[in-house]
Design an enzyme around this catalytic site. Structure first.
Site: not given
Ligand code: AMP
Length: 219
Positions: A13, A88, A127, A160, A171
């Site tokens: 996204k 969300r 990432r 992160r 998550r």
């Protein structure tokens, strides 16, 4: 005009939102980026959100709805915007509907990014983000770089805390249990497009450009 980008963490996204906003001048509203900025600045919101985010949980609806309400009242959004990471939960989707009813943003579409779970875990674990510009890169791409290829910041890459594998699994579970029902909430909407997020970035981008062009022809 507006786009709502919907999908699990790691589905692409943010990457697509940056490309679309560059091409069309739409404002990119990432609720994750807004929260991370508040954490960095140590604001009261940041202090509240920090632990929740690090553990991979969702920040409470009332806080998120307040943030979006304030953001959507900014005048430059009239030229178009992209929501990335909101709504969300079904309560957030309902609140957004009410806001859209009041603010009248014209035509819009919801893009549902689909990627299977193992690929998401793989992507998220690899990432890295730039502390300065918030762009996301695969570790394979920036492995030998000391400067961010987008903003030029030096030694600014970091992982992160919520991209740690155990947090990623949490998550994704929260995504399935709490966020996925939002698609059902929107299922009767004509402008819901499913995007196969496993395809190369450029192919996903051209599908989205076609959707935007079609929306523009109606606005
Ligand atoms: P993201 O960058 O979109 O993956 O968001 C990072 C984290 O910020 C999430 O795991 C949540 O803790 C928090 N967050 C971002 N957007 C929302 C939202 N709409 N509702 C609740 N929490 C959010």
């Amino acid at each position: 005009m507006y786009l709502i980008l919907f999908g699990a963490p790691g589905a692409g996204k943010g990457t697509q939102a940056k490309i679309i906003s560059q091409k069309y001048g739409f404002e990119h509203i990432s609720t994750g980026d807004i929260l991370r900025e508040s954490v960095k600045k140590g604001t009261p919101l940041g202090k509240k959100a920090h632990e929740i985010m690090s553990s991979g949980q969702l920040v409470p609806d009332d806080i998120m709805i307040g943030i979006i309400k304030e953001k959507l009242s900014e005048p430059q959004l009239r030229d178009g915007f992209i929501l990335d990471g909101f709504p969300r939960t079904v309560s957030q989707a309902e609140a957004l509907d009410r806001l859209f009813g009041e603010l009248q943003f014209g035509v819009g579409a919801i893009l549902v990014f689909q990627v299977d779970e193992e690929e998401l875990v793989n992507r998220l674990a690899r990432r890295r983000a730039c502390r300065e510009c918030n762009n996301i890169f695969s570790n394979d791409v920036i492995n030998n770089l000391t400067e961010c290829p987008v903003c030029g910041a030096k030694y600014s890459f970091y992982q992160r805390p919520d991209d740690d594998e155990s947090v990623i699994r949490r998550r994704l579970k929260i995504f399935i249990d709490t966020t996925l029902p939002v698609v059902n909430y929107y299922k009767d909407l004509k402008d819901l497009h499913r995007i196969n997020g496993l395809r190369p970035i450029e192919e996903v981008t051209s599908q989205i450009f076609e959707i935007v062009e079609e929306l523009k022809s109606r606005s």
